[in-house]
Design an enzyme around this catalytic site. Structure first.
Site, PDB file in Angstrom:
ATOM      1  N   ASN A  71       0.758  -1.352  -0.180  1.00 14.38           N
ATOM      2  CA  ASN A  71       0.100  -0.141  -0.058  1.00 14.38           C
ATOM      3  C   ASN A  71       0.761   1.435  -0.083  1.00 14.38           C
ATOM      4  O   ASN A  71       1.445   1.717   1.063  1.00 14.38           O
ATOM      5  CB  ASN A  71      -0.901  -0.068   1.211  1.00 14.38           C
ATOM      6  N   HIS A 113      -9.536   1.207   5.086  1.00 16.42           N
ATOM      7  CA  HIS A 113      -8.328   1.387   5.947  1.00 16.42           C
ATOM      8  C   HIS A 113      -8.661   2.241   6.850  1.00 16.42           C
ATOM      9  O   HIS A 113      -9.531   3.394   6.864  1.00 16.42           O
ATOM     10  CB  HIS A 113      -7.212   1.911   4.762  1.00 16.42           C
ATOM     11  N   GLU A 122      -7.095   4.677   7.980  1.00 12.33           N
ATOM     12  CA  GLU A 122      -6.872   6.330   7.560  1.00 12.33           C
ATOM     13  C   GLU A 122      -8.215   6.870   6.741  1.00 12.33           C
ATOM     14  O   GLU A 122      -8.535   7.848   6.924  1.00 12.33           O
ATOM     15  CB  GLU A 122      -5.725   6.394   6.562  1.00 12.33           C
TER      16      GLU A 122
END
Length: 244
Positions: A8, A93, A95
């Protein structure tokens, strides 16, 4: 089951830098026991697809829209990702959950849309430091998992990422990773029956060449979602070689 290294990049690498990385990787990499997939910014994917076209390295998006198409400025559909050669799409995710306030319901909608568009979603779950310190990491993560898989089929990858270990240099021990991976596996069996045994569970959080082998040696850990260490080819090669 073959380990998956999902790399990622987050918001790093311009298209030209991505192609240079791909060229360097091809020259240095010898594929072995792990599958490699690059989760690049959407703007990088077309150039990477061309650069990595005969390498055996897969591609994925870092996010995907919950909508098929339409007036959703700035979003990337599953069909768009599929058309440039993507196989995977990361959803949920930490974030995205924190900075974009994505709920479990939104994550589930994105995962279902990814599947409908021919992609395999990598569904991320995991607890923050406050939850860990209260000793509630298992029930918290399993509740998040259930909410994020509502209406989602079995063609998935799960990534357990303890939020306190992402980009901090702190890493959950192999035993910590296995504790949650085993609990996730049991919950997946409740949700999907025997099909759960073929679903890969990744660990994400400050994974590096010197710790990946011990983490992936655990029976319920089937690879890693790698952040910072995915940006340097030498680190990627080191992680790949550690799993041979």
């Amino acid at each position: 089951m073959k380990n998956l290294l999902a790399l990622n990049w987050k918001m790093n690498k311009t298209p030209s830098e991505a192609m240079a990385w791909g060229t360097e990787l091809i020259a240095a990499l010898s594929l072995g026991e792990a599958e490699l997939a690059v989760m690049a910014p959407a703007i990088d994917l077309q150039g990477l697809a061309w650069t990595l076209r005969e390498s055996g390295v897969a591609l994925g998006g870092q996010d995907v829209s919950q909508h098929v198409s339409g007036a959703y400025t700035g979003e990337i559909s599953a069909a768009m990702l599929k058309d440039v050669g993507a196989k995977y799409a990361v959803v949920g995710h930490s974030e995205r959950r924190e900075y974009h306030r994505e709920t479990d319901a939104v994550v589930a909608a994105k995962a279902a849309q990814a599947q409908a568009g021919g992609l395999t979603p990598i569904v991320c779950v995991g607890e923050g430091l406050d939850v860990r310190e209260r000793g509630e990491q298992v029930p918290y993560t399993l509740a998040q998992l259930r909410g994020s898989l509502a209406g989602v089929g079995t063609d998935i990858v799960i990534a357990y990422e303890p939020v306190w270990a992402i980009g901090t240099g702190k890493t959950a021990t192999a035993e910590d990773a296995e504790e949650l991976a085993a609990a996730i596996r049991a919950e997946l069996r409740t949700l999907y029956g025997e099909a759960a045994d073929n679903i890969r569970i990744l660990y994400g959080g400050s994974v590096k060449p010197d710790n990946i082998a011990s983490i992936c040696a655990k029976p319920n850990v089937n690879g890693a979602l790698v952040g910072g260490a995915s940006l340097k080819v030498a680190d990627v090669v080191g992680m790949n070689d550690a799993l041979k």
